[in-house]
Write an enzyme that holds these catalytic residues in place. Structure first.
Site, PDB file in Angstrom:
ATOM      1  N   LEU A  28      -7.256  -3.259   6.157  1.00 54.15           N
ATOM      2  CA  LEU A  28      -6.417  -2.059   6.118  1.00 54.15           C
ATOM      3  C   LEU A  28      -7.228  -0.812   5.793  1.00 54.15           C
ATOM      4  O   LEU A  28      -8.037  -0.809   4.870  1.00 54.15           O
ATOM      5  CB  LEU A  28      -5.309  -2.237   5.076  1.00 54.15           C
TER       6      LEU A  28
ATOM      7  N   ASN B 188      -6.574   3.341   4.832  1.00 55.34           N
ATOM      8  CA  ASN B 188      -5.609   4.406   4.617  1.00 55.34           C
ATOM      9  C   ASN B 188      -6.324   5.721   4.363  1.00 55.34           C
ATOM     10  O   ASN B 188      -7.027   6.207   5.244  1.00 55.34           O
ATOM     11  CB  ASN B 188      -4.526   4.041   3.602  1.00 55.34           C
ATOM     12  N   ASP B 189      -6.177   6.375   3.223  1.00 54.65           N
ATOM     13  CA  ASP B 189      -6.581   7.770   3.042  1.00 54.65           C
ATOM     14  C   ASP B 189      -8.036   8.052   3.423  1.00 54.65           C
ATOM     15  O   ASP B 189      -8.948   7.328   3.002  1.00 54.65           O
ATOM     16  CB  ASP B 189      -6.440   8.182   1.576  1.00 54.65           C
TER      17      ASP B 189
ATOM     18  N   GLN C 119     -10.281   4.938   2.301  1.00 53.29           N
ATOM     19  CA  GLN C 119      -9.728   3.834   1.533  1.00 53.29           C
ATOM     20  C   GLN C 119      -9.693   2.594   2.413  1.00 53.29           C
ATOM     21  O   GLN C 119      -9.241   2.647   3.568  1.00 53.29           O
ATOM     22  CB  GLN C 119      -8.306   4.177   1.082  1.00 53.29           C
TER      23      GLN C 119
ATOM     24  N   TYR D  67      -9.850   4.460  -5.907  1.00 57.36           N
ATOM     25  CA  TYR D  67      -8.845   5.221  -5.180  1.00 57.36           C
ATOM     26  C   TYR D  67      -9.412   6.545  -4.663  1.00 57.36           C
ATOM     27  O   TYR D  67     -10.556   6.888  -4.893  1.00 57.36           O
ATOM     28  CB  TYR D  67      -7.627   5.447  -6.065  1.00 57.36           C
ATOM     29  N   SER D  68      -8.557   7.329  -4.017  1.00 58.23           N
ATOM     30  CA  SER D  68      -8.997   8.480  -3.236  1.00 58.23           C
ATOM     31  C   SER D  68      -9.694   9.550  -4.063  1.00 58.23           C
ATOM     32  O   SER D  68      -9.481   9.656  -5.272  1.00 58.23           O
ATOM     33  CB  SER D  68      -7.801   9.100  -2.511  1.00 58.23           C
TER      34      SER D  68
ATOM     35  N   ASP E  56      -6.583  11.138  -7.171  1.00 57.31           N
ATOM     36  CA  ASP E  56      -7.023  11.858  -5.965  1.00 57.31           C
ATOM     37  C   ASP E  56      -7.689  13.195  -6.285  1.00 57.31           C
ATOM     38  O   ASP E  56      -7.262  14.248  -5.805  1.00 57.31           O
ATOM     39  CB  ASP E  56      -5.849  12.092  -5.008  1.00 57.31           C
TER      40      ASP E  56
ATOM     41  N   GLU F  99       0.615  13.460  -4.351  1.00 56.68           N
ATOM     42  CA  GLU F  99      -0.668  12.825  -4.067  1.00 56.68           C
ATOM     43  C   GLU F  99      -1.568  13.761  -3.248  1.00 56.68           C
ATOM     44  O   GLU F  99      -1.110  14.703  -2.615  1.00 56.68           O
ATOM     45  CB  GLU F  99      -0.448  11.522  -3.280  1.00 56.68           C
TER      46      GLU F  99
END
Length: 481
Positions: A41, A43-44, A60, A103-104, A163, A221
């Site tokens: 997967l 994502n960001d 991510q 995380y981001s 973030d 976010e």
């Protein structure tokens, strides 16, 4: 130097890539000119930066399955925004402060050192969360060394605090973080530093339950604050907005405010919130300033919690992608997005028609079809009635001139039913579309509006048709990509 645990995690991820490489690459719905995960997967987008002549896009990444979890930072580089190289994994969840996910975050150049800021996610056996804002550095832009925690959670916020986006103003560094207050309102929170290690908490610059906004989401976010065309723009992703007619139709939203940040009082005086993209899949956008002075945006071509387990690509062990790079301009208080000019390098086999005229009929134009193409309709003139473009029997673009409404319809990949996204549009004069096996990005009126979506047509149906209930004239250009 990376810790032994981080090296082990990275080696596990590489084994996963090799294990499923053939399965992933055999998927017809794999995109041809967008960034995707090698497995698992995506994502960001994270850490966007133009550094030493090279564009860096981190992202991510969950390599071990197609759901969320303890995220890594994957890494792509390019010299031209077209040809991308998959680099070494930049960060892996390995230390006490990021063991449940890197995380981001963002990237800066600090005295020639490429410096990353990211959120370390930590959960105990009961699912209770702790978050830390962390730093990692690289002298060559490829191999990163973690430097640990630089910001701990200040009073007044829940652990949904993440973030970090970092930039320099004058001789000071600033960091903005997406947050949730203890009263469960979304906020954008500002910090200041002289040395990137010691950060002063200046407080929320704006957010939900404020005099300007009222109740406006339970969590914000991916904040991004930057100057553009003489003003300042705050991009943010508020979660928990209620749908309002055609607005806020996705599970979570992405949009922006235009205003002015007072760096002394830490207050952002701004206008109303506007959505960045009208389509089905668009979230977590981040921007960078390149050496040409362009403000370039890339987003996740997805939305959290929106039928992620229904994507057809999951059968091939991967899911999601990033949008094309888009240049931002600010015109009369509105952000315009246009595909970066470098994308023209992909063009081949041009087909063009001028003064195509359709009156109360449907038409197929010879050569205007395909699954990996660019279409550009200009000088659109619709004299009353409805214009419709049907794409591969799975999506439709409809403009209703009397209602001044533009609609994107598609067959839902979750249940096969027709679903739609819409916006008001006073006049339609151009449509610039990028189709890529299972994605579409539609730039309306030179970037006045944008619709981004995934769609999953049958492989052999590459038909595109045009119809009008009324009198329609346009010019069209098509390229294979």
């Amino acid at each position: 130097m990376k810790s032994e645990t981080e090296r082990e995690k990275i080696e596990q991820a590489y084994r996963e890539i090799e294990k499923y490489r053939d399965k992933v690459e055999k998927d017809y719905y794999r995109l041809q000119y967008h960034l995707m995960p090698p497995v698992g997967l995506m994502n960001d987008p994270n850490g966007l930066i133009h550094w030493n002549g090279v564009y860096h896009v981190f992202y991510q990444w969950m390599p071990f399955h197609t759901g969320h979890g303890a995220k890594f930072w994957g890494h792509y580089t390019s010299c031209d925004l077209i040809h991308w190289k998959q680099e070494k994994i930049a960060l892996a969840p390995s230390e006490w402060y990021d063991k449940d996910g890197c995380y981001s975050g963002s990237a800066i150049d600090h005295d020639g050192v490429l410096t990353l800021f990211y959120t370390g996610n930590v959960k105990d056996e009961h699912g209770n969360r702790q978050t830390y804002q962390c730093m990692a550095v690289s002298k060559n832009g490829i191999d990163f060394e973690k430097k640990g925690v630089v910001v701990t959670l200040p009073d007044g916020y829940t652990a949904h605090f993440r973030d970090p986006k970092v930039w320099k103003k004058g001789d000071k560094w600033y960091m903005i973080v997406g947050a949730q207050s203890e009263s469960l309102d979304g906020k954008a929170v500002l910090f200041r530093s002289q040395n990137l290690r010691d950060w002063e908490h200046l407080g929320p610059i704006t957010g939900g339950n404020s005099r300007q906004l009222g109740k406006f989401g339970y969590m914000w976010e991916c904040p991004d604050l930057f100057e553009l065309d003489g003003q300042e723009v705050l991009i943010v992703c508020p979660q928990g907005l209620e749908a309002e007619a055609m607005r806020y139709q996705n599970v979570h939203q992405s949009g922006y405010f235009v205003g002015r940040l007072d760096y002394e009082t830490a207050q952002f005086l701004h206008g109303p919130f506007a959505e960045l993209d009208r389509g089905f899949e668009f979230y977590a956008p981040q921007t960078m300033l390149d050496a040409k002075g362009r403000r370039i945006l890339i987003a996740w071509m997805g939305v959290p919690d929106q039928d992620e387990d229904k994507h057809p690509t999951i059968a091939h062990r991967w899911v999601h992608a990033l949008t094309l790079p888009r240049e931002l301009k600010l015109k009369d208080g509105k952000l315009y997005q246009t595909p970066v000019e470098e994308l023209q390098m992909l063009r081949k086999d041009k087909i063009a028609y001028s003064n195509v005229t359709i009156a109360n009929e449907e038409m197929i134009l010879e050569g205007i079809s395909g699954d990996v193409i660019e279409l550009n309709l200009e000088n659109i003139c619709l004299s009353g009635g409805i214009m419709e473009i049907a794409i591969r029997n799975t999506a439709r673009i409809i403009y209703h001139s009397d209602e001044r409404m533009l609609t994107l319809e598609r067959k839902s990949f979750a249940n096969g039913l027709t679903e739609k996204r819409q916006c008001r549009l006073e006049r339609l004069h151009s449509l610039h579309m990028f189709l890529d096996t299972s994605s579409m990005e539609v730039f309306v009126n030179k970037g006045e509006e944008v619709f981004t979506a995934r769609f999953f047509p049958y492989k052999h149906n590459q038909t595109i048709s045009f119809a009008a209930n009324g009198h329609l004239v346009f010019d069209i250009q098509k390229w294979s990509l």
